[in-house]
Write a protein that holds these residues in place. Sequence first.
Motif, PDB file in Angstrom:
ATOM      1  N   TRP A  93       0.824  -1.202   0.000  1.00  0.00           N
ATOM      2  CA  TRP A  93       0.000   0.000   0.000  1.00  0.00           C
ATOM      3  C   TRP A  93       0.863   1.259   0.000  1.00  0.00           C
ATOM      4  N   LEU A  94       1.922   1.265   0.808  1.00  0.00           N
ATOM      5  CA  LEU A  94       2.823   2.424   0.842  1.00  0.00           C
ATOM      6  C   LEU A  94       3.469   2.648  -0.527  1.00  0.00           C
ATOM      7  N   SER A  95       3.809   1.570  -1.195  1.00  0.00           N
ATOM      8  CA  SER A  95       4.394   1.661  -2.520  1.00  0.00           C
ATOM      9  C   SER A  95       3.393   2.277  -3.512  1.00  0.00           C
ATOM     10  N   LYS A  96       2.149   1.810  -3.452  1.00  0.00           N
ATOM     11  CA  LYS A  96       1.100   2.354  -4.323  1.00  0.00           C
ATOM     12  C   LYS A  96       0.886   3.853  -4.069  1.00  0.00           C
ATOM     13  N   MET A  97       1.067   4.254  -2.820  1.00  0.00           N
ATOM     14  CA  MET A  97       0.890   5.670  -2.447  1.00  0.00           C
ATOM     15  C   MET A  97       2.136   6.487  -2.731  1.00  0.00           C
ATOM     16  N   GLY A  98       3.202   5.834  -3.203  1.00  0.00           N
ATOM     17  CA  GLY A  98       4.448   6.517  -3.475  1.00  0.00           C
ATOM     18  C   GLY A  98       5.204   6.896  -2.207  1.00  0.00           C
ATOM     19  N   LEU A  99       4.990   6.130  -1.157  1.00  0.00           N
ATOM     20  CA  LEU A  99       5.594   6.448   0.131  1.00  0.00           C
ATOM     21  C   LEU A  99       6.612   5.404   0.593  1.00  0.00           C
TER      22      LEU A  99
END
Length: 106
Positions: free
Chosen positions: A99-105
Amino acid sequence: DLNIPTDTIVERIADRWIHPASGRVYNYSYNPPIHHGKDDESGEDLIQRADDKPKTVRKRLDAYDKVTSPLIQYYEEKGVLKTFSGTQSDKIYPDVKEWLSKMGLN
């Protein structure tokens, strides 16, 4: 948001015992000492910190919930909060990481 049952958190923290002189940490759930209540290297007594006792942990979690509840609601309304539920970090972490990856985080 990590949604972990209170009893799971209390159990994990309450199972934590330390050797004060060295700082070594033991956990009766997954890293117990060889001899109950004794440090593996010195044989000295282990102690449980006052803030690791179940009653104290529950009190801290109640205070945490009161403080964070409005924040959780705020960020849910903004659509930027994702809740992950479970009891095992090795099962929750891959979903959090994705999820963090999808959010660019990441």
